[in-house]
Scaffold this active site. Sequence first.
Site, PDB file in Angstrom:
ATOM      1  N   SER B  45       0.865  -1.171   0.000  1.00  0.00           N
ATOM      2  CA  SER B  45       0.000   0.000   0.000  1.00  0.00           C
ATOM      3  C   SER B  45       0.902   1.221   0.000  1.00  0.00           C
ATOM      4  O   SER B  45       1.843   1.305   0.793  1.00  0.00           O
ATOM      5  CB  SER B  45      -0.921  -0.013   1.215  1.00  0.00           C
ATOM      6  N   GLU B  46       0.610   2.182  -0.883  1.00  0.00           N
ATOM      7  CA  GLU B  46       1.581   3.254  -1.143  1.00  0.00           C
ATOM      8  C   GLU B  46       1.781   4.201   0.043  1.00  0.00           C
ATOM      9  O   GLU B  46       2.705   5.002   0.033  1.00  0.00           O
ATOM     10  CB  GLU B  46       1.208   4.030  -2.414  1.00  0.00           C
ATOM     11  N   ASN B  47       0.927   4.129   1.049  1.00  0.00           N
ATOM     12  CA  ASN B  47       1.173   4.967   2.233  1.00  0.00           C
ATOM     13  C   ASN B  47       2.290   4.397   3.114  1.00  0.00           C
ATOM     14  O   ASN B  47       2.662   5.017   4.100  1.00  0.00           O
ATOM     15  CB  ASN B  47      -0.110   5.165   3.036  1.00  0.00           C
ATOM     16  N   GLY B  48       2.806   3.199   2.757  1.00  0.00           N
ATOM     17  CA  GLY B  48       4.016   2.764   3.440  1.00  0.00           C
ATOM     18  C   GLY B  48       3.986   1.422   4.129  1.00  0.00           C
ATOM     19  O   GLY B  48       4.547   1.278   5.216  1.00  0.00           O
ATOM     20  N   SER B  87       8.375   4.152  -0.680  1.00  0.00           N
ATOM     21  CA  SER B  87       7.209   3.483  -1.242  1.00  0.00           C
ATOM     22  C   SER B  87       7.108   3.739  -2.746  1.00  0.00           C
ATOM     23  O   SER B  87       6.862   2.821  -3.538  1.00  0.00           O
ATOM     24  CB  SER B  87       5.940   3.989  -0.542  1.00  0.00           C
TER      25      SER B  87
END
Lengths: 233, 217
Positions: B45-48, B87
């Site tokens: 997930s691109e938020n980390g 990320s």
Amino acid sequence: MINKKVANVTEAMQGVKDDMTLMVGGFGLCGIPENAINNLVKMNVKGLTCISNNAGVDDFGLGLLLHKRQIKKMISSYVGENDEFERQMLSGELDVELVPQGTLVERCRAAQSGFPAFFTPAGYGTEVAEGKEIREFNGKMYVLEKAFEADFAFVKAWKGDAAGNLIFKGTARNFNPAMCGSAKITVAEVEELVPVGSLDPNQIHIPGIFVQRIFQGENYEKRIEQLTVRKRL
Amino acid sequence: MLDKIGIAKRIAQEVQDGYYVNLGIGIPTLVANYVRDDIEVEFQSENGVLGMGPFPLEGEEDADLINAGKQTITTLPGASFFDSSLSFSMIRGQHVDLTILGAMEVSEEGDIANWKIPGKMVKGMGGAMDLVASAQNIIVAMMHTNKAGESKLLRKCSLPLTGVACVKKIVTNLAVLEVTEDGFKLLERAPGISVEDIKKATEGKLIIEGDIPEMVL
């Protein structure tokens, strides 16, 4: 040890004035500097340009500043959960620059790292690339994006010490590390300010050199935006 | 015709052993529930976070642990956290094997529009522009037509673009299609849907070669 510790949020935010450009960490409501945001509301500074991935929700986070019309311009990647934001944007009261998320964080990191600009494939062929230099590398097209210039960066960490060293927790890390040292002054608020020497140097995410002021935060609400759970059987 | 869960189930068949996968918001998020359990896959997930698990049990939610849709999540053994910059290094650096995302429109050349309706809706692109500009394998999950019954598979996108010539495959409630140099190549029909139905619902160039099999779910 160079001491970065200040007594409270008021002292930490000395020098914040109208019309400044501020970086604000967090993703949605996760990992936002709640103390700094609440104090911006109290200080009632106006005409702000805020660089932050999102704009909070109607009654929390940066939404509180929007509600009081303190923000002139938002630079974000996603602003979907905020009705007041959408209203101000569509009516033209609020200036909005939408930036692809990876470009947004890299524009922070470029400022942190001494790069004036960088090429990214994100946004090529879209309105995001309009007016920007385009260059081809190895047969693929890239857009030139510039580093941000900001007056203050407000970040939130889990643990920190008076030397300014920071450790983040879970996905509350997000934009916070790239904003440290990306503005003239970086202010870090932490859930736990621990004695110098008690953090393992191997585990530090952001070394204190990137932080000018650090303080023990208070009364964290840590609101959950989308509570999703499985039922217990 | 497939419902959202059907679309997610069909896309889950595209996920292979050893893949790192980024799932967008909406139907793509559901895909994680239907991936075969005899293969190893990690969700990014691109938020980390890499190694996302299911939603937490009631009472075990953690405000510091969310996905890009801001939903509370859990992690699986072997998971890791990182900042947004790293990320997007995973994403732009093509370390993520498969990206699954929603769309408002897709063109026969593989252009995608999913972030803005001028004058009406402006939510922002989030990480979508970074994802589509770099991913080697992009599958779009969407309804074949919009609420007004108009095709979302077009000759040219009418809405502001998110990326150009990037979509490889599309799974809709009616069909599975591959984006080729010559247009949308029809690969499979949804249960109970005819080739004629798909032709009627597709504005862009549709390539039909031989018998088109029905999806097996």
